[in-house]
Design an enzyme around this catalytic site. Structure first.
Site, short mmCIF file in Angstrom:
data_model
loop_
_atom_site.label_atom_id
_atom_site.label_comp_id
_atom_site.label_asym_id
_atom_site.label_seq_id
_atom_site.Cartn_x
_atom_site.Cartn_y
_atom_site.Cartn_z
N ARG A 1 -6.08 0.43 17.34
CA ARG A 1 -6.69 0.71 16.05
C ARG A 1 -7.69 -0.42 15.87
O ARG A 1 -8.62 -0.51 16.66
CB ARG A 1 -5.62 0.79 14.94
CG ARG A 1 -6.15 1.56 13.72
CD ARG A 1 -5.15 1.66 12.60
NE ARG A 1 -4.78 0.36 12.04
CZ ARG A 1 -3.87 0.18 11.08
NH1 ARG A 1 -3.24 1.21 10.59
NH2 ARG A 1 -3.60 -1.01 10.62
N LYS B 1 0.82 -1.22 0.00
CA LYS B 1 0.00 0.00 0.00
C LYS B 1 0.86 1.27 0.00
O LYS B 1 0.48 2.27 -0.59
CB LYS B 1 -0.95 0.01 1.20
CG LYS B 1 -0.25 0.23 2.52
CD LYS B 1 -1.17 0.74 3.58
CE LYS B 1 -0.39 1.60 4.55
NZ LYS B 1 -0.88 1.58 5.91
C1 LIG Z 1 -2.61 -4.17 9.31
C2 LIG Z 1 -1.26 -3.75 8.81
N1 LIG Z 1 -0.28 -4.65 8.78
C3 LIG Z 1 0.96 -4.35 8.32
C4 LIG Z 1 1.25 -3.08 7.85
C5 LIG Z 1 2.65 -2.81 7.37
O1 LIG Z 1 3.32 -2.01 8.28
P1 LIG Z 1 4.85 -1.59 8.07
O2 LIG Z 1 4.91 -0.76 6.86
O3 LIG Z 1 5.21 -0.87 9.32
O4 LIG Z 1 5.62 -2.86 7.92
C6 LIG Z 1 0.26 -2.10 7.87
C7 LIG Z 1 0.51 -0.74 7.39
O5 LIG Z 1 0.82 -0.53 6.26
C8 LIG Z 1 -1.04 -2.45 8.34
O6 LIG Z 1 -2.03 -1.55 8.35
#
Ligand SMILES: Cc1ncc(COP(=O)(O)O)c(C=O)c1O
Length: 369
Positions: free
Chosen positions: A133, A38
């Protein structure tokens, strides 16, 4: 000929290196990695690199981006990282293999939709471990699972939890042990096997490095550590990974000696802010052709010894200090996660991919210092 600006230069070789290293690090402890795309707008070029690096599942919070990746023919397990909106359950069942869920009402709708589409949709039930969250409260989880198990067309693929995204809660050894015990208890109680005991994200790096026992955790979802080579609790660089796979390049469109403080009667600026200015005498002020509609300006760091004074929708104003900037000059910026996400989802920032055709070039690969 001049190159297009603003542009984000994306080094696919560095991303591949980071992904391979993180995958290896986690797999040594029995943990599978999902690539969270994302933050890069589910760029197909980057998603392909993650798949080439051996990552077999990709996750995004946005169903239209999952649809984009699936329609492009990428071969991966697609995970919707956010509990579906009721208005999108049709698309979720159609395009995602797995979705993260916290609401029975939504799961009932997914179940009905899955039956309609003659599919079995998988769920990861997100558990609240304190970051506040998304997540089902621990005490509510057994009754929740009991209800889900009654529904046709869906199966529980596991449980997950998330840290350091909203409340800044750290995945400590104690938290992770608690989550692991919960996963074991739920599997035993309901005679289930969870292919996904999904323990977190890039905030889990220190825990992973230091723990002697990962318990039941067998999965994490990584975005920032793959793309920017950092863990997210302290923002510290992860040894052996690249922090500079992304670089934003903007072009100077004005450079003039001007006062450091606005002159004339003053009110609010275009964003409703009342800004204060430091008196520095006459300075060289340079403007680059990029602004808040293109990028989260607070997440930029110029790679030249100049200072960002402020920004409006389409302009970033710099104190050029001793750098002799003139129109047409390019300035490079490093990006934090928010800035990376904003440029990778902006239609106004051109993407230039570097090392696009290097599938496996371990002989020429240089490891970061
Ligand atoms: C539910 C969830 N898991 C994993 C991630 C990944 O997090 P990070 O970019 O800190 O690895 C995110 C955010 O992008 C998330 O919202």
């Amino acid at each position: 000929m001049k190159e297009i600006t603003p542009r984000v230069e994306i080094d696919l070789r560095k991303i591949r290196h980071n992904a391979e290293m993180l995958k290896k690090l986690h797999e040594e402890k029995g943990i599978q990695v999902t690539g969270v795309v994302k933050g890069v707008g589910a760029s197909l070029e980057i998603a392909k690199v993650l798949i080439d690096s051996g990552i077999t599942s990709l996750a995004d919070t946005n169903i239209s981006r999952i649809k984009k990746m699936r329609m492009a023919g990428l071969k991966a397990t697609f995970i919707l990282l956010r509990t579906p909106a009721l208005s999108e359950v049709g698309q979720v069942v159609q395009f995602a293999d797995i979705s993260m869920n916290t609401e029975l009402e939504v799961i009932r709708a997914l179940s009905a939709e899955a039956v309609k589409q003659c599919k079995v949709h998988s769920l990861i039930l997100m558990v609240e471990m304190g970051d506040l969250r998304e997540g089902i409260m621990i005490q509510d989880l057994p009754a929740f699972i009991e209800e889900v198990l009654k529904l046709p067309g869906i199966q529980i693929a596991g449980i997950g939890t998330n840290f350091a995204c909203f409340g800044g809660v750290i995945p400590t050894e104690q938290k992770m042990r608690e989550f692991s015990t919960l996963a074991r208890n739920m599997q035993k109680r309901f005679s289930l096997i969870f292919p996904y005991v999904s323990g977190g994200n890039s905030a889990n790096y220190q825990w992973l490095k230091n723990t002697k026992d990962v318990g039941a955790i067998n999965h994490v979802r990584l975005g920032e550590s793959i793309f920017l080579g950092r863990e997210t609790v302290h923002g510290a660089p992860i040894p052996g990974l690249y922090q500079d796979a992304f670089c934003l390049v903007a072009e100077v469109i004005e450079s003039k000696l001007k006062p450091s403080v606005p002159f004339g009667d003053r009110g609010r600026n275009a964003f409703g802010e009342t800004v204060s200015f430091k008196e520095r005498g006459v300075i060289r002020r340079a403007i680059v052709a990029m602004g808040r509609q293109d990028v989260l300006v607070s997440g930029l760091r110029p790679l030249l010894p100049v200072e960002i004074l402020g920004s409006s929708s389409d302009h970033i104003i710099l104190d050029a200090k001793n750098v002799d900037l003139k129109p047409g000059d390019e300035i490079n910026f490093s990006l934090d996660y928010g800035a990376m996400m904003s440029v990778m989802t902006s239609p106004y920032v051109y993407r230039k991919y570097l090392h696009t055709d290097e599938k496996d070039d371990s002989s020429t690969k240089k490891t970061p210092a």
